[in-house]
Design a protein around this motif. Structure first.
Motif, PDB file in Angstrom:
ATOM      1  N   VAL A  50       0.844  -1.209   0.000  1.00 26.49           N
ATOM      2  CA  VAL A  50       0.000   0.000   0.000  1.00 26.49           C
ATOM      3  C   VAL A  50       0.875   1.252   0.000  1.00 26.49           C
ATOM      4  CG1 VAL A  50      -1.682   1.314   1.357  1.00 26.49           C
ATOM      5  CG2 VAL A  50      -1.974  -1.137   1.097  1.00 26.49           C
ATOM      6  N   PHE A  51       1.919   1.239   0.785  1.00 26.48           N
ATOM      7  CA  PHE A  51       2.850   2.377   0.867  1.00 26.48           C
ATOM      8  C   PHE A  51       3.479   2.647  -0.501  1.00 26.48           C
ATOM      9  CE2 PHE A  51       4.968   5.112   3.913  1.00 26.48           C
ATOM     10  CZ  PHE A  51       6.113   5.506   3.244  1.00 26.48           C
ATOM     11  N   PHE A  52       3.904   1.582  -1.137  1.00 27.88           N
ATOM     12  CA  PHE A  52       4.549   1.664  -2.453  1.00 27.88           C
ATOM     13  C   PHE A  52       3.573   2.236  -3.487  1.00 27.88           C
ATOM     14  CE2 PHE A  52       7.258   0.735  -5.871  1.00 27.88           C
ATOM     15  CZ  PHE A  52       6.615  -0.046  -6.822  1.00 27.88           C
ATOM     16  N   ILE A  53       2.377   1.701  -3.523  1.00 24.47           N
ATOM     17  CA  ILE A  53       1.372   2.157  -4.501  1.00 24.47           C
ATOM     18  C   ILE A  53       0.981   3.603  -4.219  1.00 24.47           C
ATOM     19  CG2 ILE A  53      -1.001   1.800  -5.321  1.00 24.47           C
ATOM     20  CD1 ILE A  53      -0.517  -1.222  -4.852  1.00 24.47           C
ATOM     21  N   ALA A  54       0.836   3.944  -2.945  1.00 19.77           N
ATOM     22  CA  ALA A  54       0.472   5.321  -2.573  1.00 19.77           C
ATOM     23  C   ALA A  54       1.540   6.302  -3.038  1.00 19.77           C
ATOM     24  CB  ALA A  54       0.273   5.407  -1.064  1.00 19.77           C
ATOM     25  N   ASN A  55       2.791   5.925  -2.894  1.00 20.42           N
ATOM     26  CA  ASN A  55       3.887   6.791  -3.349  1.00 20.42           C
ATOM     27  C   ASN A  55       3.887   6.925  -4.859  1.00 20.42           C
ATOM     28  OD1 ASN A  55       5.830   8.032  -1.469  1.00 20.42           O
ATOM     29  ND2 ASN A  55       5.853   5.980  -0.584  1.00 20.42           N
ATOM     30  N   LEU A  56       3.631   5.839  -5.549  1.00 21.76           N
ATOM     31  CA  LEU A  56       3.635   5.860  -7.005  1.00 21.76           C
ATOM     32  C   LEU A  56       2.550   6.773  -7.566  1.00 21.76           C
ATOM     33  CD1 LEU A  56       4.201   2.201  -8.301  1.00 21.76           C
ATOM     34  CD2 LEU A  56       5.731   4.151  -8.497  1.00 21.76           C
ATOM     35  N   PHE A  57       1.438   6.830  -6.855  1.00 19.30           N
ATOM     36  CA  PHE A  57       0.313   7.599  -7.371  1.00 19.30           C
ATOM     37  C   PHE A  57       0.080   8.896  -6.604  1.00 19.30           C
ATOM     38  CE2 PHE A  57      -1.279   4.937 -10.663  1.00 19.30           C
ATOM     39  CZ  PHE A  57      -0.843   3.670 -10.322  1.00 19.30           C
ATOM     40  N   ILE A 110      11.999  -7.285  -0.966  1.00 26.05           N
ATOM     41  CA  ILE A 110      11.843  -6.667  -2.296  1.00 26.05           C
ATOM     42  C   ILE A 110      10.985  -5.408  -2.212  1.00 26.05           C
ATOM     43  CG2 ILE A 110      10.826  -7.015  -4.601  1.00 26.05           C
ATOM     44  CD1 ILE A 110      11.697  -9.980  -4.335  1.00 26.05           C
ATOM     45  N   LEU A 111       9.887  -5.509  -1.498  1.00 26.38           N
ATOM     46  CA  LEU A 111       8.986  -4.355  -1.368  1.00 26.38           C
ATOM     47  C   LEU A 111       9.661  -3.211  -0.627  1.00 26.38           C
ATOM     48  CD1 LEU A 111       5.606  -6.134  -0.611  1.00 26.38           C
ATOM     49  CD2 LEU A 111       6.037  -4.590  -2.508  1.00 26.38           C
ATOM     50  N   ALA A 112      10.415  -3.550   0.405  1.00 26.64           N
ATOM     51  CA  ALA A 112      11.125  -2.510   1.177  1.00 26.64           C
ATOM     52  C   ALA A 112      12.116  -1.778   0.264  1.00 26.64           C
ATOM     53  CB  ALA A 112      11.843  -3.139   2.359  1.00 26.64           C
ATOM     54  N   PHE A 113      12.813  -2.542  -0.547  1.00 22.52           N
ATOM     55  CA  PHE A 113      13.785  -1.950  -1.485  1.00 22.52           C
ATOM     56  C   PHE A 113      13.064  -1.026  -2.473  1.00 22.52           C
ATOM     57  CE2 PHE A 113      17.526  -1.513  -3.897  1.00 22.52           C
ATOM     58  CZ  PHE A 113      17.198  -1.630  -5.240  1.00 22.52           C
ATOM     59  N   LEU A 114      11.939  -1.483  -3.004  1.00 27.45           N
ATOM     60  CA  LEU A 114      11.168  -0.685  -3.966  1.00 27.45           C
ATOM     61  C   LEU A 114      10.660   0.606  -3.318  1.00 27.45           C
ATOM     62  CD1 LEU A 114       9.128  -3.480  -5.801  1.00 27.45           C
ATOM     63  CD2 LEU A 114      10.924  -2.049  -6.791  1.00 27.45           C
ATOM     64  N   VAL A 115      10.221   0.503  -2.087  1.00 23.42           N
ATOM     65  CA  VAL A 115       9.724   1.685  -1.370  1.00 23.42           C
ATOM     66  C   VAL A 115      10.844   2.702  -1.203  1.00 23.42           C
ATOM     67  CG1 VAL A 115       9.005   2.426   0.937  1.00 23.42           C
ATOM     68  CG2 VAL A 115       7.758   0.611  -0.212  1.00 23.42           C
ATOM     69  N   ILE A 116      12.025   2.220  -0.857  1.00 20.02           N
ATOM     70  CA  ILE A 116      13.181   3.123  -0.661  1.00 20.02           C
ATOM     71  C   ILE A 116      13.502   3.837  -1.978  1.00 20.02           C
ATOM     72  CG2 ILE A 116      15.677   3.185  -0.193  1.00 20.02           C
ATOM     73  CD1 ILE A 116      15.107   0.840   1.825  1.00 20.02           C
ATOM     74  N   VAL A 117      13.489   3.062  -3.058  1.00 17.50           N
ATOM     75  CA  VAL A 117      13.821   3.649  -4.377  1.00 17.50           C
ATOM     76  C   VAL A 117      12.776   4.704  -4.744  1.00 17.50           C
ATOM     77  CG1 VAL A 117      13.838   3.110  -6.849  1.00 17.50           C
ATOM     78  CG2 VAL A 117      15.103   1.666  -5.250  1.00 17.50           C
ATOM     79  N   VAL A 118      11.552   4.373  -4.578  1.00 13.10           N
ATOM     80  CA  VAL A 118      10.452   5.267  -4.980  1.00 13.10           C
ATOM     81  C   VAL A 118      10.447   6.549  -4.151  1.00 13.10           C
ATOM     82  CG1 VAL A 118       7.937   5.423  -4.714  1.00 13.10           C
ATOM     83  CG2 VAL A 118       8.913   3.585  -6.044  1.00 13.10           C
ATOM     84  N   TYR A 174      13.881   8.748  -4.975  1.00 14.77           N
ATOM     85  CA  TYR A 174      13.924   9.413  -6.273  1.00 14.77           C
ATOM     86  C   TYR A 174      12.570  10.029  -6.643  1.00 14.77           C
ATOM     87  CZ  TYR A 174      18.391   7.148  -6.694  1.00 14.77           C
ATOM     88  OH  TYR A 174      19.680   6.735  -6.471  1.00 14.77           O
ATOM     89  N   ASP A 175      11.634  10.009  -5.711  1.00 13.86           N
ATOM     90  CA  ASP A 175      10.322  10.625  -5.914  1.00 13.86           C
ATOM     91  C   ASP A 175       9.693  10.165  -7.230  1.00 13.86           C
ATOM     92  OD1 ASP A 175       8.869  13.957  -6.012  1.00 13.86           O
ATOM     93  OD2 ASP A 175       8.207  12.137  -5.014  1.00 13.86           O
ATOM     94  N   VAL A 176       9.684   8.871  -7.400  1.00 10.05           N
ATOM     95  CA  VAL A 176       9.134   8.298  -8.634  1.00 10.05           C
ATOM     96  C   VAL A 176       7.618   8.316  -8.546  1.00 10.05           C
ATOM     97  CG1 VAL A 176       8.967   6.181 -10.010  1.00 10.05           C
ATOM     98  CG2 VAL A 176      11.141   6.813  -8.934  1.00 10.05           C
ATOM     99  N   LYS A 177       7.002   8.878  -9.587  1.00 12.03           N
ATOM    100  CA  LYS A 177       5.543   8.895  -9.584  1.00 12.03           C
ATOM    101  C   LYS A 177       5.034   8.549 -10.975  1.00 12.03           C
ATOM    102  CE  LYS A 177       4.408  11.931  -5.738  1.00 12.03           C
ATOM    103  NZ  LYS A 177       5.556  11.500  -5.003  1.00 12.03           N
ATOM    104  N   ILE A 178       4.080   7.676 -11.028  1.00  9.67           N
ATOM    105  CA  ILE A 178       3.456   7.343 -12.313  1.00  9.67           C
ATOM    106  C   ILE A 178       2.434   8.432 -12.653  1.00  9.67           C
ATOM    107  CG2 ILE A 178       1.925   5.700 -13.489  1.00  9.67           C
ATOM    108  CD1 ILE A 178       3.218   3.491 -11.811  1.00  9.67           C
ATOM    109  N   PHE A 179       1.676   8.772 -11.647  1.00  8.96           N
ATOM    110  CA  PHE A 179       0.641   9.788 -11.828  1.00  8.96           C
ATOM    111  C   PHE A 179       0.322  10.371 -10.469  1.00  8.96           C
ATOM    112  CE2 PHE A 179      -2.711  12.047 -13.731  1.00  8.96           C
ATOM    113  CZ  PHE A 179      -3.844  11.946 -12.956  1.00  8.96           C
TER     114      PHE A 179
END
Lengths: 314, 264
Positions: free
Chosen positions: B34-41, B131-139, B142-147
């Motif tokens: 949820v954290f990862f998806i929330a950051n992405l969007f 894996i998810l923790a790593f992805l969250v750190i990256v996102v 680097y403030d990665v956002k899809i939308f």
């Protein structure tokens, strides 16, 4: 005191002794023993010549019990069954002495109970239910253990007095005796066509042991979900109106659990399993369910309907 | 009876601990997802813990309610029906029940806690957490956002649901232009033919209230210095959604007022 862990072996020994004389009726013998352990009575439905008398007589010998046989006929009187007062003269004085009838035994075989009159049937049923009989306003108690095995012939119904359903309900089990398999029939022929003297059956269980085993049978524990299974099954016989006219009463629930406990004990287990309930459901319920016209039209027997009900509850 | 009671209690506690552990792992995965998806969007990732907590509570309550000793029987067929029967007859005591309890306790010695833990499943969950923790750190780094949904919501041009023309009350809307048109019908002082001031001097005495006014006391216009940080002019513009329902004769008055001011 009987060693319970050896009861499973004891029952095997009993079957071994019975098989010396009775061939191909292991399932019937097991169900009769379950009825005895449950302190109930059994109704045997079979065609003539399938060894019903032989089973009861051999069982009485193996269990060291007194055996008597009553042949149901239309002229059989209640006093012929229960006994009567006889005048006896001792030292010039006459007095009435009660002469016990054949019902005063441990295992009583009532052959073709449906041929006896309803009055005689009720005398038998009183003894079955209350383990006592009343003659000339005096009550006489039966010996323990007391077990009645009544038989009915499914054919030849002319001139008979079929037991009403309310009376059939008093029998714990209704056991169907089928024809033996061809292999077993060959063994029967080999044994009885050539045999001159009847084989000796050894005593396997004493009367005291049997009474103790009856007590143990009631003590066998059963889990709550299996009790619920039993109650659901019996309730379903009353609600499934598509095929059943009249369902089983709560007496059937008690009977099924008792029979299942006895079956578990015979198999040497300390608990009741689902298989015990399923195995005993047929002899417990087949005389307690009255099928309706729709079931008869579909050609379904009570056993078929019981099978459907079990599948539904599972 | 104490022994069987203790044994069954131990089994249930062990099963509960295993359920708790598995639920914690699942909740951690849920939270990170949820954290990862929330950051992405561009949503509110800081509230992911609330959803994870709800998930944890629902899952654990559901699981504990359905927890039964039948799970032990499923793993150990030699205990089938026996353990349940022993548990259900805990309050009873007779020869046969004692024999059953002895049998059950004897068979329970072969039950291992590890048999209830699916090591592959646990390993998979731990790997997923990494894996998810790593992805969250990256996102987040680097403030990665899809939308960015929250920004899009802020910049959304809101169009009123209600029609603007429902609030149109005058045939001629009151605009700056209309006020200076000089139409004789909209004179501020009314019709000239009615009002006559005459030649007389009129002494006006205004009643004293909070301020005093002397019309003869005319002063020179004084130059005033205004602050640089003056308040910005408030520009009043007519708006189609203006909700006042001014009657027609009063609208003329307002218009004439502004015309008169402009003429001065």
């Amino acid at each position: 005191m009987v060693e319970l862990e050896k009861f499973g072996k004891t029952f095997d020994a009993l079957m071994e002794e019975m098989n010396k004389v009775v061939i191909g009726q292991d399932k019937v013998i097991k169900q009769i023993v379950a009825a005895i352990l449950s302190d109930g009575n059994a109704l045997l439905e079979s065609y003539p010549g399938l060894g019903k008398t032989l089973i009861c007589k051999t069982l009485a010998q193996a269990m060291d019990l007194k055996f008597s046989r009553i042949q149901g006929t239309p002229d059989l009187m209640p006093s012929d069954v229960t006994g009567t007062q006889m005048i006896e003269e001792v030292g010039g004085k006459r007095y009435f002495k009660f002469q016990q009838g054949p019902i005063f035994s441990n295992i009583v075989l009532v052959d073709e109970v449906n041929r006896a009159t309803p009055k005689t049937q009720s005398a038998l049923l009183e003894a079955m239910a209350e383990k006592q009989t009343t003659v000339s306003n005096k009550t006489y108690e039966m010996d323990s253990p007391f077990f009645i095995l009544a038989t009915q012939n499914p054919i030849d119904q002319e001139g008979t007095y079929p037991l009403p359903e309310a009376q059939q309900d008093r029998f714990l089990l209704k056991i169907k005796v089928d024809y033996p398999s061809p292999e077993d029939e060959l063994k029967i022929v080999d044994q009885y066509a050539a045999l001159v003297k009847a084989k000796e059956v050894k005593k396997v269980i004493t009367k005291a042991n049997l009474l103790q085993l009856q007590e143990y049978a009631r003590q066998v524990p059963i889990s709550n979900d299996l009790k619920q299974f039993v109650v659901k099954l019996i309730t379903l016989t009353r609600t499934k109106k598509e095929l059943i006219e009249y369902g089983a009463s709560p007496r059937a629930s008690i009977g099924l659990i008792l029979a299942a406990k006895s079956n578990a004990l015979i198999e040497g287990r300390n608990h009741v399993g689902e298989k015990d309930i399923i195995d005993m459901a047929y002899p417990v319920l087949r005389h307690r369910i009255i099928v309706n016209f729709e079931a008869e039209r579909q050609g379904k027997t009570t056993d078929d309907i019981i099978k459907e009900l079990i599948e539904k509850v599972k | 009876m104490a022994e069987i009671s203790k044994a069954i209690r131990e089994i249930k506690n062990t099963l509960r601990q295993i359920v708790l552990f598995n639920t914690l792992l699942a909740s951690a995965i849920f939270f990170l997802t949820v954290f990862f998806i929330a950051n992405l969007f561009g949503l509110y990732p800081e509230y992911a813990w609330i959803l994870a907590l709800i998930y944890f509570l629902v899952k654990i309550l559901k699981r504990i309610r359905t927890l039964k000793v039948a799970e032990v029987e499923a793993k150990y067929p030699n205990l089938n029906e026996r353990l349940r029967t022993a548990e259900d007859t805990m309050g009873q005591d007779n020869f046969m029940i004692q024999r059953l309890r002895t049998e059950v306790i004897d068979k329970l010695k072969n039950v291992r806690v590890s048999s209830f833990m699916n090591l592959k499943d646990i390993f998979g969950k731990i790997v997923a957490i990494f894996i998810l923790a790593f992805l969250v750190i990256v996102v987040t780094t680097y403030d990665v956002k899809i939308f960015n949904i929250s920004d899009a919501a802020k910049n959304f041009d809101y169009k009123p649901i209600v029609r603007a023309d429902l609030f149109k009350t005058a045939e001629k809307p009151i605009t700056t232009q209309n006020l200076t048109s000089g139409d004789s019908e909209y004179q501020l002082y009314g019709k000239a033919s009615i009002a006559k001031l005459g030649d007389k001097n009129i002494d006006l005495v205004l009643s004293l209230r909070t301020d005093q006014l002397d019309i003869r006391n005319v002063k020179k216009v004084e130059e005033k210095q205004f602050d640089e940080n003056a308040v910005y002019e408030i520009e009043a513009r007519s708006d189609a959604s203006f909700q006042e329902n001014i009657p027609k004769e009063q609208q003329a008055l307002v218009k004439d007022y502004f015309n008169a001011i402009n003429k001065r």
